[in-house]
Motif scaffolding. Structure first.
Motif, PDB file in Angstrom:
ATOM      1  N   ASP A 144       5.146  -7.246 -10.790  1.00 32.61           N
ATOM      2  CA  ASP A 144       3.733  -7.579 -10.583  1.00 32.61           C
ATOM      3  C   ASP A 144       2.857  -6.715 -11.497  1.00 32.61           C
ATOM      4  OD1 ASP A 144       1.443  -8.727  -9.529  1.00 32.61           O
ATOM      5  OD2 ASP A 144       1.406  -7.424  -7.757  1.00 32.61           O
ATOM      6  N   HIS A 194      -3.006  -9.111 -11.382  1.00 34.16           N
ATOM      7  CA  HIS A 194      -2.275  -8.089 -10.636  1.00 34.16           C
ATOM      8  C   HIS A 194      -3.243  -7.162  -9.897  1.00 34.16           C
ATOM      9  CE1 HIS A 194       0.979  -9.605 -12.972  1.00 34.16           C
ATOM     10  NE2 HIS A 194       0.484  -9.153 -14.103  1.00 34.16           N
ATOM     11  N   TRP A 195      -2.896  -6.806  -8.658  1.00 38.13           N
ATOM     12  CA  TRP A 195      -3.692  -5.818  -7.933  1.00 38.13           C
ATOM     13  C   TRP A 195      -3.578  -4.485  -8.685  1.00 38.13           C
ATOM     14  CZ3 TRP A 195      -3.446  -1.027  -5.661  1.00 38.13           C
ATOM     15  CH2 TRP A 195      -4.483  -0.687  -4.780  1.00 38.13           C
ATOM     16  N   THR A 213       1.504  -2.670   1.830  1.00 34.96           N
ATOM     17  CA  THR A 213       1.105  -2.668   3.248  1.00 34.96           C
ATOM     18  C   THR A 213       2.283  -2.296   4.143  1.00 34.96           C
ATOM     19  OG1 THR A 213       1.633  -5.021   3.431  1.00 34.96           O
ATOM     20  CG2 THR A 213      -0.643  -4.448   2.886  1.00 34.96           C
ATOM     21  N   ARG A 246      -2.829  -2.642 -14.141  1.00 37.08           N
ATOM     22  CA  ARG A 246      -2.406  -4.033 -14.359  1.00 37.08           C
ATOM     23  C   ARG A 246      -1.216  -4.098 -15.322  1.00 37.08           C
ATOM     24  NH1 ARG A 246      -7.610  -3.152 -13.800  1.00 37.08           N
ATOM     25  NH2 ARG A 246      -8.984  -4.521 -12.574  1.00 37.08           N
ATOM     26  N   ARG A 272       7.142  -3.300  -7.699  1.00 39.14           N
ATOM     27  CA  ARG A 272       5.921  -3.359  -8.499  1.00 39.14           C
ATOM     28  C   ARG A 272       6.163  -3.865  -9.926  1.00 39.14           C
ATOM     29  NH1 ARG A 272       0.330  -3.860  -8.544  1.00 39.14           N
ATOM     30  NH2 ARG A 272      -0.427  -3.043 -10.524  1.00 39.14           N
ATOM     31  N   THR A 276      -7.640 -11.546  -5.946  1.00 38.34           N
ATOM     32  CA  THR A 276      -6.483 -10.637  -5.960  1.00 38.34           C
ATOM     33  C   THR A 276      -6.425  -9.865  -4.648  1.00 38.34           C
ATOM     34  OG1 THR A 276      -6.728 -10.392  -8.349  1.00 38.34           O
ATOM     35  CG2 THR A 276      -5.346  -8.781  -7.228  1.00 38.34           C
ATOM     36  N   GLU A 277      -5.404 -10.162  -3.848  1.00 37.03           N
ATOM     37  CA  GLU A 277      -5.274  -9.523  -2.533  1.00 37.03           C
ATOM     38  C   GLU A 277      -4.388  -8.280  -2.638  1.00 37.03           C
ATOM     39  OE1 GLU A 277      -6.679 -10.648   0.181  1.00 37.03           O
ATOM     40  OE2 GLU A 277      -7.387 -12.631  -0.501  1.00 37.03           O
ATOM     41  N   LEU A 278      -4.485  -7.403  -1.643  1.00 40.54           N
ATOM     42  CA  LEU A 278      -3.587  -6.247  -1.570  1.00 40.54           C
ATOM     43  C   LEU A 278      -2.154  -6.764  -1.402  1.00 40.54           C
ATOM     44  CD1 LEU A 278      -3.697  -3.089  -1.408  1.00 40.54           C
ATOM     45  CD2 LEU A 278      -3.460  -3.369   1.065  1.00 40.54           C
ATOM     46  N   PRO A 279      -1.245  -6.382  -2.304  1.00 42.44           N
ATOM     47  CA  PRO A 279       0.121  -6.936  -2.233  1.00 42.44           C
ATOM     48  C   PRO A 279       0.917  -6.374  -1.058  1.00 42.44           C
ATOM     49  CG  PRO A 279      -0.096  -5.382  -4.056  1.00 42.44           C
ATOM     50  CD  PRO A 279      -1.454  -5.516  -3.470  1.00 42.44           C
ATOM     51  N   GLY A 280       1.903  -7.176  -0.629  1.00 42.55           N
ATOM     52  CA  GLY A 280       2.725  -6.797   0.528  1.00 42.55           C
ATOM     53  C   GLY A 280       3.450  -5.480   0.346  1.00 42.55           C
ATOM     54  N   TYR A 281       3.842  -5.156  -0.886  1.00 39.31           N
ATOM     55  CA  TYR A 281       4.596  -3.906  -1.081  1.00 39.31           C
ATOM     56  C   TYR A 281       3.739  -2.666  -0.867  1.00 39.31           C
ATOM     57  CZ  TYR A 281       2.758  -4.827  -5.806  1.00 39.31           C
ATOM     58  OH  TYR A 281       1.937  -5.140  -6.855  1.00 39.31           O
TER      59      TYR A 281
END
Lengths: 227, 227
Positions: free
Chosen positions: A152, B194-195, A225, B107, A149, A218-223
Motif C-alpha cells: 500500500d 495511499h493513507w 487499526t 505515500r 504496508r 482515503t480511509e485509515l487502513p486496517g493494518y
C-alpha cells in the motif's frame, strides 16, 4: 523417535558459541529460534555495532528479518554501509535488539531491575547487490515497521533504489536474553515499608494522525487499526 | 554582551569531532547539552558497544547520568566491566540511547521513516573505585529508572556493593540526532490513494502491579502516579 522424519528437521535452536554464552545468569539466555524471531520481529530499531579506526561505534537503525537473514538499509553515503561495501569477506558487526517490558521495584536498591527481552547477533555484514534480493529487503523493511504496508505504497523507483544501500547479516551466531516475572527480594526485607512491584511500560500505537492533503476518500487502513 | 558574566559561562554545547559529525543529514544532528541531557534522562536502557578480540559487541544495559558523567553498573563478573578494570587508560566504548517516537508512513516506500531521538557518546570507560562516587552512582541508577526511588528502598549493603561493578563515561565527545515532524512526500505522489501520516508510539506506564506481601498500609508512592 529413531528413523522418523522429525530427526532430520532443521534445528529449532542456534548453536551456542563462546561469545553467545553469557558469563552471568545463563538461565536468562536462550538460543530458541522461535523466541529469537519473535523478539526481532517486534522491534523497530536495532543498534548496529562495528569497529572504526579501532574504536566501537553503535548506531540505531531500522532493520527487517526475512527467514534467517536480517537486512539493514541506509543511504549509500552512510559510514557502516560504505564500510561493508569495501570489507572482505564482510564487515564484522554486532546487531542488538532490546525491548524494555517493565520496571521491577524491589524493597532493596540492589534488587531493582527491569523485565526485558533482547537478541544479540554476531557476524559479518555483506552488501546486497542482487536486484531481486534488494527489492525483497526493501519491501521487508517497510513491512517490518507496519506489516502489510509495502503493498500500500508506491515502490521505490530506480533513482531511489540506487540511492539506498542494503546490507545482510545471517542469523547464525545468535542469542536471546530476557528477564520476566516479578520482584525478587531477600526474605529479611519483605517486611520493609517500601512499595514493591512491577510497573509495566505502555506498548503499541496512539491514534494515527493523517497527513494533510490525503487523496479524497482515503480511509485509515486496517493494518493500522489492529493494534 | 561584552564584559558580562555570560561570556564566561560554560559552553552550552559539546564540541563536534570527526566522528560525531554525521556523513548524512547534518541538519538532524545537535550538540546542545540540554537536548542531549533530556534524551539521556528519558531512557531506561542504553546500548553499550566495545571491542573484544577485534570484533564489536553491543549489549543493552541500565545507565544513569550525573551532570556530565554517565554510569553503567553490572555484576563484577560481566565482560565489559571486567575488561574496563583491566584497560589502561580506559576501555574504548560507544554508548547509545535511542527513543522511537512515531512511525512515518509516506505515500512512497522510499519516504517511510521514523521519528526518533538518539544520543551517541564516544569515550573511555573507567572503573569507579571511590566508595562515595560508587554510592552516588548506585543511587543515580535507581533514581534514573524512577526519580526519587533511591530514598524509598533499602540501600545496598557491603556485600551487595562489593558484588556490583560501576564504570564511568564522561560526556565529552557527544552528539544527538533526531527526526521530528510529519510526512515528506514527492509532490507528484500527493494524489496517490495511499493513507499517509504519523503513528505516534505509546509512552509511559501501565498501572503498577504491587508485589504480594507488601507490608500492611504500603500505598502506591507518588513518584509512580505522576506519569
Amino acid at each position: 523417535m529413531q528413523g522418523t522424519r522429525e530427526t532430520t528437521a532443521p534445528p529449532a535452536a542456534y548453536t551456542p558459541t563462546e561469545r553467545t554464552v553469557p558469563t552471568r545468569s545463563p538461565e536468562r539466555a536462550s538460543y530458541d529460534k522461535e523466541l529469537v524471531h519473535a523478539i526481532l520481529d517486534e522491534g523497530y530499531v536495532c543498534h548496529l555495532g562495528f569497529v572504526r579506526d579501532g574504536a566501537p561505534v553503535v548506531l540505531p537503525t531500522l532493520y527487517a528479518r526475512v527467514g534467517e537473514r536480517l537486512y539493514v538499509h541506509g543511504s549509500t553515503g552512510s559510514r557502516p554501509l560504505r564500510m561493508t561495501g569495501k570489507a572482505e569477506p564482510g564487515l564484522p558487526v554486532c546487531l542488538t535488539v532490546t525491548h524494555v517490558d517493565a520496571l521491577i521495584l524491589a524493597r532493596s536498591a540492589f534488587h531493582h531491575s527491569i523485565n526485558y527481552r533482547s537478541v544479540v547477533v554476531h557476524g559479518l555484514a555483506h552488501d546486497v547487490t542482487d536486484p531481486d534480493e534488494k527489492q525483497l529487503a526493501l519491501d521487508a523493511l517497510v513491512d517490518h515497521v507496519v506489516p502489510g504496508r509495502s503493498r500500500d505504497a508506491r515502490p521505490a523507483n530506480k533513482k531511489e533504489s540506487a540511492a539506498t544501500a542494503v546490507i545482510r547479516l545471517d542469523l547464525d551466531e545468535v542469542s536471546a536474553k530476557f528477564r520476566t516475572g516479578g520482584v525478587i527480594d531477600e526474605p529479611e526485607d519483605l517486611a520493609l515499608p517500601h512499595w514493591a512491584g512491577v510497573v509495566p511500560l505502555r506498548k503499541g500505537y496512539e491514534t494515527p494522525v493523517p497527513d494533510s492533503g490525503l487523496a479524497p476518500g482515503t480511509e485509515l487502513p486496517g493494518y493500522l487499526t489492529q493494534r
